[in-house]
Design an enzyme around this catalytic site. Structure first.
Site, PDB file in Angstrom:
ATOM      1  N   LYS A 191    -101.355 -26.232  36.704  1.00  0.00           N
ATOM      2  CA  LYS A 191    -100.368 -27.578  38.007  1.00  0.00           C
ATOM      3  C   LYS A 191    -100.743 -27.148  39.442  1.00  0.00           C
ATOM      4  O   LYS A 191     -99.490 -27.658  39.827  1.00  0.00           O
ATOM      5  CB  LYS A 191     -99.092 -27.446  37.107  1.00  0.00           C
ATOM      6  CG  LYS A 191     -98.833 -29.602  37.056  1.00  0.00           C
ATOM      7  CD  LYS A 191     -99.586 -29.986  36.162  1.00  0.00           C
ATOM      8  CE  LYS A 191     -99.620 -31.754  36.291  1.00  0.00           C
ATOM      9  NZ  LYS A 191    -100.617 -32.235  35.727  1.00  0.00           N
ATOM     10  N   SER A 386    -103.347 -35.286  32.422  1.00  0.00           N
ATOM     11  CA  SER A 386    -101.965 -35.545  32.332  1.00  0.00           C
ATOM     12  C   SER A 386    -101.214 -36.335  31.585  1.00  0.00           C
ATOM     13  O   SER A 386    -101.914 -36.938  30.318  1.00  0.00           O
ATOM     14  CB  SER A 386    -101.490 -35.388  34.042  1.00  0.00           C
ATOM     15  OG  SER A 386    -100.269 -34.554  34.246  1.00  0.00           O
TER      16      SER A 386
END
Length: 593
Positions: A191, A386
């Site tokens: 991430k 996402s």
């Protein structure tokens, strides 16, 4: 007195701006009525050439522009689906003799170009010509140009086959100079959204995923170039490694382009192909104009398939930004579709880097209710990562292009502690009285306590686990396997197919075919939700939320930003609005060029 004059001149400015807008609306309405009276008579002339202009941004949804009359532009700018449909229509249109690609720098993503290129390759089966010409042919644009029969370049122009690069700005040093401390919480080693604020260079996990994306895109690019130049992809790769192509003569020698020519020479060839004399004007038809003609002639049916366009960042509530997926506005569109009995199936077209975790959950819930009533198929554009993947994962089927950026199953949040900036740079201090330990949480005027930090990380971890569960249910795989391919990592469409994040490769056409099959219908009308963007309505919505002068200034700045390479400023603004809320997002876009 100074305040009086300030208010006076502000009021005068507001009245002037309002007058201009009203005048523009009146002229636009008159021009619209005049043009609509000719709609039935308007037809594409014989021996026309369709023009594909590469410097235009292609959105998923079309735009209506009532102000176009002032600039001589077309009042309708088609979205990607309309463009592909128009090229398909031109293939069998006897009035269209061929296509002319105006090659220039393109702002569009790789998956968008891939779908456009496939449409052009399909057009070639009609045996009509496709010519591409550019004074300068950037690498990304050259990829699309390889669909042409012949590529022409100005004799003193330039073309590129240099390889791919991804650049990310880092602001850790800037924050240190400002005495601002970022407080970052994330789940997933890949991430990388917060890296620009906590590091000074790309981390190894992030480098791995970017290299994998580059490899898939480069493979697609080298195959396209190799086919046009009649060499192997290995040879094309060697050109990039050695930098052998410096001048147009190099490109010609290696058959990267077919001829060195000036525009007038290319137009002479087009005249020959369209049966015109040397001094006759070529009947060019802009893609915008042709798409409007195709749109006007669409079939009507009681059975309909809705394309629901989800383009932009995912945000909470309502928004006056046309290219933003605001949960309140988007839910309204989903409910309209669900209640419309004529709509038999839905294609959710996602082109989004994600955003608010809460908004993504709100939208997913409404999509679940929609799917309980009608087939729901997802088609992914340049990026569906996402939160963009979150709202996609529970559809009946999910399709993406090989170059679509998807996945990024992970969560983060971030706060900025500005105590040092305020105290040491500006001399501002804060004191407080509170009756509960978390009364001022979250805050930017002091560092978080260890317990507050633990709360933030627990929140991120909890939402990450929910994300994985949603994917596991939607994709019918175990949470353990989801975790192994999650960790915030982004995948290309090709890799996403291999690990089960999508069901197949293909564009909107394949998704529509799948939706029709699932709904068991053979004849249907395509309808779009929401309606094409109306620029005048956008201005009116913005005026409701701000004064006229600031609205005009913001609009001008946004237009300027589109033409520059400073999109990361927009990303910073998005992060500053976060205020500790959990995000499923790629705020710093993975740009590969």
């Amino acid at each position: 007195m100074k305040q009086f004059f300030k208010m006076f001149f502000a009021s005068i400015l507001a009245m002037v701006v309002l007058g201009v807008i009203i005048f523009a609306l009146i002229v636009g309405v008159i021009a619209g009525l005049a043009s609509s009276s000719k709609d039935d008579e308007r037809k594409i002339a014989d021996n026309s050439v369709l023009v594909v202009d590469m410097d235009k941004t292609i959105h998923e949804l079309g735009e209506e522009n009532p102000f176009a009359v002032f600039g001589g532009d077309n009042s309708y700018s088609p979205g990607l689906y309309s463009i592909i449909k128009s090229i398909k229509s031109a293939k069998t249109d006897d009035n269209i003799n061929g296509i002319y690609i105006k090659v220039s720098n393109t702002p569009n993503g790789w998956a968008t170009l891939q779908q456009l290129r496939l449409a052009l390759l399909d057009f070639k089966s009609s045996h009509k010509f496709i010519y591409a010409y550019g004074e300068v042919i950037p690498q990304k644009s050259y990829y699309l140009a390889t669909a042409a029969d012949s590529i022409f370049i100005n004799p003193v122009g330039a073309t590129e086959i240099n390889g791919l690069v991804s650049q990310i700005p880092f602001f850790k040093g800037t924050l240190e100079k400002l005495d601002v401390q970022p407080e970052i919480f994330y789940a997933g080693k890949f991430k990388s959204a917060t890296e620009p604020f906590r590091a000074e260079k790309i981390s190894e996990p992030n480098k791995v995923q970017i290299q994998a994306l580059q490899a898939d895109i480069w493979n697609e690019f080298t195959n396209a170039v190799a086919k046009h130049a009649k060499v192997t992809p290995r040879v094309v790769n060697s050109w990039a490694l050695t930098g052998v192509i410096q001048f147009p003569a190099d490109a010609l020698r290696l058959h990267v382009v077919d001829e060195l020519a000036y525009l007038d020479q290319v137009e002479s060839l087009i005249r020959k192909r369209t049966g015109r004399k040397e001094d006759e004007k070529i009947n060019y038809v802009a893609l915008d104009e042709y798409a409007k003609e195709v749109r006007r002639n669409r079939e009507i049916s009681d059975s309909r398939i809705a394309i629901l366009f989800a383009e932009g960042e995912i945000s909470d509530g309502s928004s006056n930004n046309s290219y933003q997926i605001a949960s309140e506005d988007f839910v309204e569109q989903i409910r309209k579709i669900r209640k419309n009995d004529k709509i038999k199936a839905v294609v959710l077209r996602v082109n989004s880097p994600g955003g608010s975790a809460l908004a993504s959950e709100v939208i997913l819930r409404e999509l679940q209710l929609l799917r309980a009533k009608k087939p729901l198929i997802v088609s992914m554009g340049d990026v569906a990562a996402s939160g963009g993947y979150y709202i996609s994962c529970q559809a009946d089927s999910v399709f993406a292009m090989p170059n679509t950026i998807t996945g990024s199953i992970g969560v983060f949040t971030m706060l900025f502690n500005a105590e040092g900036l305020l105290k040491n740079k500006l001399g501002i201090t804060f004191d407080e009285v509170k009756n509960a330990p978390y009364a001022d949480f979250p805050t930017v005027v002091r560092p978080l306590s260890s317990l507050e930090s633990q709360r933030m990380q627990t929140s991120v971890d909890t939402i990450y686990n929910i994300f994985k569960r949603r994917v596991a249910v939607g994709r019918r795989i175990s949470e353990a396997f989801v975790d192994s391919i999650a960790q915030g990592r982004v995948w290309s469409g090709t890799d996403a197919l291999g690990i089960g994040l999508i069901d197949g490769l293909g564009g909107l056409d394949r998704a529509i075919y799948s939706a029709a099959k699932k709904a068991n219908i053979s004849k249907y009308q395509i309808v779009s939700y929401p309606e094409p963007v109306d620029k005048f309505e956008v201005i009116l919505r913005r005026l409701k939320k701000g004064n006229m002068s600031s609205t005009a200034l913001k609009a001008a700045l946004e237009e300027e930003m589109k033409a520059t390479d400073y999109s990361w400023l927009h990303d910073i603004k998005s992060l500053m609005r976060m205020n500790g809320r959990a995000q499923m997002a790629l705020p710093f876009r993975v740009e590969i060029k």
